[in-house]
Design a protein around this motif. Structure first.
Motif, PDB file in Angstrom:
ATOM      1  N   GLU A  48      -2.956   7.937   6.341  1.00 23.48           N
ATOM      2  CA  GLU A  48      -3.948   8.030   5.272  1.00 23.48           C
ATOM      3  C   GLU A  48      -5.243   7.323   5.688  1.00 23.48           C
ATOM      4  O   GLU A  48      -6.341   7.815   5.447  1.00 23.48           O
ATOM      5  CB  GLU A  48      -3.408   7.373   3.990  1.00 23.48           C
ATOM      6  CG  GLU A  48      -2.160   8.014   3.433  1.00 23.48           C
ATOM      7  CD  GLU A  48      -2.443   9.340   2.748  1.00 23.48           C
ATOM      8  OE1 GLU A  48      -3.255   9.359   1.819  1.00 23.48           O
ATOM      9  OE2 GLU A  48      -1.846  10.359   3.167  1.00 23.48           O
ATOM     10  N   ARG A  49      -5.100   6.155   6.310  1.00 25.87           N
ATOM     11  CA  ARG A  49      -6.286   5.409   6.722  1.00 25.87           C
ATOM     12  C   ARG A  49      -7.011   6.107   7.873  1.00 25.87           C
ATOM     13  O   ARG A  49      -8.242   6.180   7.890  1.00 25.87           O
ATOM     14  CB  ARG A  49      -5.898   3.996   7.177  1.00 25.87           C
ATOM     15  CG  ARG A  49      -5.345   3.116   6.113  1.00 25.87           C
ATOM     16  CD  ARG A  49      -6.410   2.735   5.082  1.00 25.87           C
ATOM     17  NE  ARG A  49      -5.809   1.904   4.057  1.00 25.87           N
ATOM     18  CZ  ARG A  49      -5.102   2.374   3.019  1.00 25.87           C
ATOM     19  NH1 ARG A  49      -4.956   3.679   2.854  1.00 25.87           N
ATOM     20  NH2 ARG A  49      -4.575   1.548   2.129  1.00 25.87           N
ATOM     21  N   GLU A  57       0.232   4.171  -2.737  1.00 24.56           N
ATOM     22  CA  GLU A  57      -0.491   5.372  -2.322  1.00 24.56           C
ATOM     23  C   GLU A  57       0.408   6.588  -2.154  1.00 24.56           C
ATOM     24  O   GLU A  57      -0.006   7.709  -2.449  1.00 24.56           O
ATOM     25  CB  GLU A  57      -1.243   5.089  -1.027  1.00 24.56           C
ATOM     26  CG  GLU A  57      -2.293   4.001  -1.230  1.00 24.56           C
ATOM     27  CD  GLU A  57      -3.059   3.686   0.040  1.00 24.56           C
ATOM     28  OE1 GLU A  57      -3.141   4.558   0.917  1.00 24.56           O
ATOM     29  OE2 GLU A  57      -3.566   2.562   0.142  1.00 24.56           O
ATOM     30  N   LEU A  58       1.593   6.393  -1.650  1.00 28.20           N
ATOM     31  CA  LEU A  58       2.477   7.535  -1.396  1.00 28.20           C
ATOM     32  C   LEU A  58       3.824   7.401  -2.095  1.00 28.20           C
ATOM     33  O   LEU A  58       4.519   8.400  -2.306  1.00 28.20           O
ATOM     34  CB  LEU A  58       2.715   7.684   0.116  1.00 28.20           C
ATOM     35  CG  LEU A  58       1.484   8.028   0.947  1.00 28.20           C
ATOM     36  CD1 LEU A  58       1.759   7.796   2.424  1.00 28.20           C
ATOM     37  CD2 LEU A  58       1.079   9.477   0.721  1.00 28.20           C
ATOM     38  N   THR A  79       8.578   9.796   8.079  1.00 27.97           N
ATOM     39  CA  THR A  79       8.880   8.724   9.030  1.00 27.97           C
ATOM     40  C   THR A  79      10.324   8.824   9.504  1.00 27.97           C
ATOM     41  O   THR A  79      10.604   8.789  10.717  1.00 27.97           O
ATOM     42  CB  THR A  79       8.628   7.352   8.370  1.00 27.97           C
ATOM     43  OG1 THR A  79       7.252   7.261   7.996  1.00 27.97           O
ATOM     44  CG2 THR A  79       8.979   6.221   9.309  1.00 27.97           C
ATOM     45  N   GLY A 114       2.574   7.866   7.378  1.00 28.39           N
ATOM     46  CA  GLY A 114       2.428   7.177   6.098  1.00 28.39           C
ATOM     47  C   GLY A 114       1.031   6.636   5.869  1.00 28.39           C
ATOM     48  O   GLY A 114       0.029   7.315   6.087  1.00 28.39           O
ATOM     49  N   VAL A 115       0.965   5.370   5.431  1.00 28.64           N
ATOM     50  CA  VAL A 115      -0.333   4.768   5.109  1.00 28.64           C
ATOM     51  C   VAL A 115      -1.275   4.756   6.315  1.00 28.64           C
ATOM     52  O   VAL A 115      -2.470   5.054   6.174  1.00 28.64           O
ATOM     53  CB  VAL A 115      -0.134   3.349   4.523  1.00 28.64           C
ATOM     54  CG1 VAL A 115      -1.461   2.603   4.427  1.00 28.64           C
ATOM     55  CG2 VAL A 115       0.518   3.450   3.142  1.00 28.64           C
ATOM     56  N   ALA A 151       7.077   8.377   1.065  1.00 22.33           N
ATOM     57  CA  ALA A 151       6.464   8.263   2.388  1.00 22.33           C
ATOM     58  C   ALA A 151       7.511   8.144   3.489  1.00 22.33           C
ATOM     59  O   ALA A 151       7.238   8.441   4.657  1.00 22.33           O
ATOM     60  CB  ALA A 151       5.525   7.057   2.434  1.00 22.33           C
ATOM     61  N   ASN A 152       8.710   7.708   3.122  1.00 20.91           N
ATOM     62  CA  ASN A 152       9.760   7.555   4.134  1.00 20.91           C
ATOM     63  C   ASN A 152      10.149   8.881   4.775  1.00 20.91           C
ATOM     64  O   ASN A 152      10.672   8.903   5.891  1.00 20.91           O
ATOM     65  CB  ASN A 152      11.035   6.965   3.510  1.00 20.91           C
ATOM     66  CG  ASN A 152      10.813   5.589   2.940  1.00 20.91           C
ATOM     67  OD1 ASN A 152       9.843   4.920   3.260  1.00 20.91           O
ATOM     68  ND2 ASN A 152      11.719   5.170   2.075  1.00 20.91           N
ATOM     69  N   ALA A 202       0.831  -1.221   0.000  1.00 19.24           N
ATOM     70  CA  ALA A 202       0.000   0.000   0.000  1.00 19.24           C
ATOM     71  C   ALA A 202       0.857   1.260   0.000  1.00 19.24           C
ATOM     72  O   ALA A 202       0.535   2.257  -0.654  1.00 19.24           O
ATOM     73  CB  ALA A 202      -0.939  -0.023   1.208  1.00 19.24           C
ATOM     74  N   LYS A 203       1.957   1.217   0.743  1.00 19.00           N
ATOM     75  CA  LYS A 203       2.806   2.413   0.819  1.00 19.00           C
ATOM     76  C   LYS A 203       3.264   2.843  -0.567  1.00 19.00           C
ATOM     77  O   LYS A 203       3.236   4.033  -0.898  1.00 19.00           O
ATOM     78  CB  LYS A 203       4.020   2.124   1.704  1.00 19.00           C
ATOM     79  CG  LYS A 203       4.933   3.330   1.883  1.00 19.00           C
ATOM     80  CD  LYS A 203       6.162   3.007   2.711  1.00 19.00           C
ATOM     81  CE  LYS A 203       7.329   2.682   1.831  1.00 19.00           C
ATOM     82  NZ  LYS A 203       8.599   2.553   2.569  1.00 19.00           N
ATOM     83  N   GLU A 249       2.670  13.907   1.311  1.00 22.14           N
ATOM     84  CA  GLU A 249       1.386  14.373   1.840  1.00 22.14           C
ATOM     85  C   GLU A 249       1.172  15.847   1.493  1.00 22.14           C
ATOM     86  O   GLU A 249       0.072  16.262   1.112  1.00 22.14           O
ATOM     87  CB  GLU A 249       1.352  14.177   3.364  1.00 22.14           C
ATOM     88  CG  GLU A 249       1.344  12.717   3.823  1.00 22.14           C
ATOM     89  CD  GLU A 249       2.733  12.115   4.002  1.00 22.14           C
ATOM     90  OE1 GLU A 249       3.706  12.708   3.481  1.00 22.14           O
ATOM     91  OE2 GLU A 249       2.838  11.053   4.651  1.00 22.14           O
TER      92      GLU A 249
END
Lengths: 583, 84
Positions: B11-12, A245-246, A254, B7-8, A250-251, A241-242, A280
């Motif tokens: 989003e959720r 979606e991103l 994080t 992250g995900v 996305a890292n 999913a990561k 984001e």
């Protein structure tokens, strides 16, 4: 001819544009599979480990794999393998998509290029309208008009010139000018690390164009179809999913949250403005589309709109051209990413070398007062200078290790590299299993050949105080990566497997018919890692290379003083790694 | 305790963070999915899906539902494959 393979290598001498088909023994194929493993074997057989990687005689291998052309998701990949002009050590870089399918469709399992064309040329390999078993037609096409063209423009021009069906891998201006971290690009993706683009450029080859549709036979087509359906189905689930979606971007938040986001040439591990560069945030301010490689069901490519066109965004370019250089302006980072794509240079090495130079300038070791952290103009100017090798760019095109040797002072201590390869976006003091992975990597500091960061983000270790127990976990990730890079499957699938080796054996069995087991593939993975080391030994490797720059071993992370890694601890980890490898 | 999504999971969840009271990781995950049903994809039967992990105070990664938690703890929920 074994199932899944064509059973031969196409060896091309660029000096005269002639090619010969060299048979590949099935035993060899079973021992090293394809991709990185086959490339390492072929490179060793060429006997150029001690030679100059930019000499005309230096071999450059494009290695396909048994799974290429199969319906298994993410299998359309190829490895580019050579001695690195950046590190002087083994180098394998992977890229994806139609070039892999068309290249294998030329009726070979690998293409080895040696020699030097008399003028800037495209190497054209065309298996269309030729019989199975015949060599494809090979010729050199002069392309002087494409000198200085971006990868994107060169591919477009050659597609128009050569006609339909060709898939093209090319170099940009940086590869022509022997920038030591030049890439080979295909369809907007890059075999990025280690400077394979400079190796191709030294052969005066602007591009390789392949066309062919020969299919290797599958041993168990029904089983393969069923396995492929199952794998595709799983690739739609939470484990990927990561990426859908991103994307890898996305890292960014994080890593920043964990104090592991390299910032201002690794002077700290947090970047106050990181949110500006996050996917984001980017998604709220600009258009975004998603793309996939050929034969991929994940679709990890996130393309963000800019004034200059769409830019593919990955974590590594956000980190290297953003926080590492202190740049908080997303528009600048995206423009810099596009500039790297156009020039054909590795974003990690480019950003790492520029960030290093920024700190040297800050220290007064380098006469470049314009080159300051946080200056977008400076970043873009430096990239252009690197691409043209003009002025300071001629030094920075050599990478941070060579630049440090020229700059002197104590700059080698802050050059962010291992074996000459710039460190990707994982702060080693905050992620110490990854620190070990970086130190021992055959191609240098590398997040694609060691996934040890996964161990740091788990309950297996204390990431800021790792012990010798971490070593076996680091080895496990390195072995898995070696197998994935040789089958080849995309690493973004890694989370979907319950039993990676066992399931890989089932896939390989369906393609090749071999009675291969998970245990055999564990041995194969270790053999491939050992082959890379064997190349490095022949190239002059010594144990002293398996380390990190002084900065990481003498200074705790300012944002997290608990993140401290002493030379004694790293040396102990490396020694235990060598012991467990049996080296 | 304070819970932060990255992250995900963010989003959720549709929100970056929230406050929850729970004595164990299992209780926390149950409370989260009760308040934010969209988290059901990543929280199943009181456990995180293997593709996701929990971290306490930036230090420890935890997965045992019996892991005790305190009111002052800061729990991060993120994807397990943090690199790439």
């Amino acid at each position: 001819m074994p199932f899944g393979y064509h059973g031969c290598v196409l060896r091309v001498d660029a000096t005269c544009g002639r090619a010969e088909r060299v048979p590949l023994d099935e035993t060899v194929l079973r021992e090293c599979l394809g991709g990185s493993g086959l490339g390492a074997r072929l490179l060793l057989d060429e006997g150029w480990a001690a030679g100059d990687p930019l000499a005309p005689e230096a071999p450059l291998v494009f290695a396909f794999s048994p799974l290429v052309g199969s319906p298994l998701t993410t299998s359309a990949k190829f490895a580019v393998v050579s001695k690195s002009p950046l590190t002087g050590r083994f180098n394998d870089s992977l890229a994806s998509s139609g070039f892999a399918v068309a290249g294998k469709g030329c009726g070979c399992d690998a293409i080895v290029v040696v020699g030097q064309a008399p003028q800037l040329s495209a190497l054209v390999i065309d298996a269309s309208d030729t019989a199975d078993g015949d060599a494809p037609r090979v010729r050199l096409e002069p392309v002087e008009a494409l000198r200085g063209a971006t990868c994107r423009d060169a591919e477009a021009a050659l597609r128009a010139q050569l006609g339909p069906g060709f898939r093209i891998a090319s170099i940009g201006p940086a590869g022509e000018r022997a920038v030591r971290y030049a890439t080979i690009s295909h369809d907007g993706r890059h075999a990025g690390r280690g400077g394979s683009g400079a190796v191709l450029g030294a052969k005066r080859i602007k591009a390789i164009a392949v066309r062919g549709s020969r299919r290797a036979q599958w041993a168990q087509p029904h089983e393969l179809t069923a396995l492929s359906r199952d794998l595709s189905q799983r690739s739609f689930g939470p484990a990927t999913a990561k990426y859908r979606e991103l994307g890898t971007a996305a890292n960014l938040l994080t890593f920043n949250r964990f104090g592991a986001l390299p910032t201002r040439n690794f002077q700290t591990g947090t970047f106050d403005e990181a949110v500006n560069l996050s996917p984001e945030q980017l998604s709220t301010t600009r258009a975004k589309t998603r793309e996939s490689c050929v034969a991929c069901t994940i679709g990890c490519e996130h393309i963000y709109g800019t004034a200059g066109g769409g830019v593919r965004v990955e974590y590594e370019n956000l980190f290297a051209l953003g926080s590492l250089c202190g740049i908080a302006d997303a528009e600048v980072v995206l423009a810099a990413s596009r500039r790297c794509d156009d020039l054909g240079i590795d974003t990690i090495s480019a950003g790492g070398t520029i960030a290093f130079a920024m700190e040297c300038a800050e220290q007064g070791w380098l006469e470049a007062p314009w080159l300051t952290f946080g200056s977008g103009d400076a970043l873009l100017r430096a990239l252009d200078l690197i691409g043209s090798r003009e002025g300071l760019g001629d030094l920075l095109a050599e990478g941070s290790r060579r630049a440090a040797a020229a700059i002197g002072h104590d700059s080698l201590a802050i050059a962010p590299q291992v074996k000459g390869l710039e460190i990707p976006g994982y702060e080693p003091r905050a992620l110490q299993t990854m620190a070990l992975g970086f130190a021992v990597g055959a191609r240098g500091a590398d997040h694609n050949r060691s996934g040890a960061y996964e161990v740091d983000f788990s309950d297996k270790v204390d990431r800021r105080h790792v012990t010798l127990d971490a070593v076996r976990h680091a080895i496990e990730t390195e072995d898995k990566a070696a197998l994935m890079d040789s089958l080849i499957l995309c690493k973004f699938l890694r989370g979907v497997f319950d039993d990676f080796y066992g399931e890989s054996a089932l896939m390989l069995r369906a393609v090749t018919g071999w009675d291969v087991t998970g245990d055999e593939l564990r041995s194969t993975a270790r053999r491939i890692v050992a082959a890379k080391r064997e190349f490095n030994l022949r190239a002059g490797w010594t144990p002293a290379e398996d380390t990190l720059p002084d900065r990481f071993l003498k200074t705790p992370l300012p944002n997290d003083p608990a993140a401290s890694l002493s030379r004694e601890r790293l040396d102990a980890l490396v020694a235990e790694y060598h012991r467990q490898r049996g080296w | 305790m304070h819970v932060e999504f990255l992250g995900v999971p963010r989003e959720r969840a549709g929100i970056p963070e929230l406050e929850v009271h729970a004595a164990t990781l299992g209780q926390l995950l149950g409370a989260l999915v009760a308040r934010l049903p969209s988290l059901a994809e990543i929280i199943d039967d009181g456990r995180l899906h293997p593709a996701f992990v929990a971290n306490v105070n930036g230090d420890r990664f935890v997965k045992d539902p019996a892991t005790p938690l305190g009111d002052d703890d800061h729990v991060l929920i993120l994807s397990a494959d943090a690199g790439g």
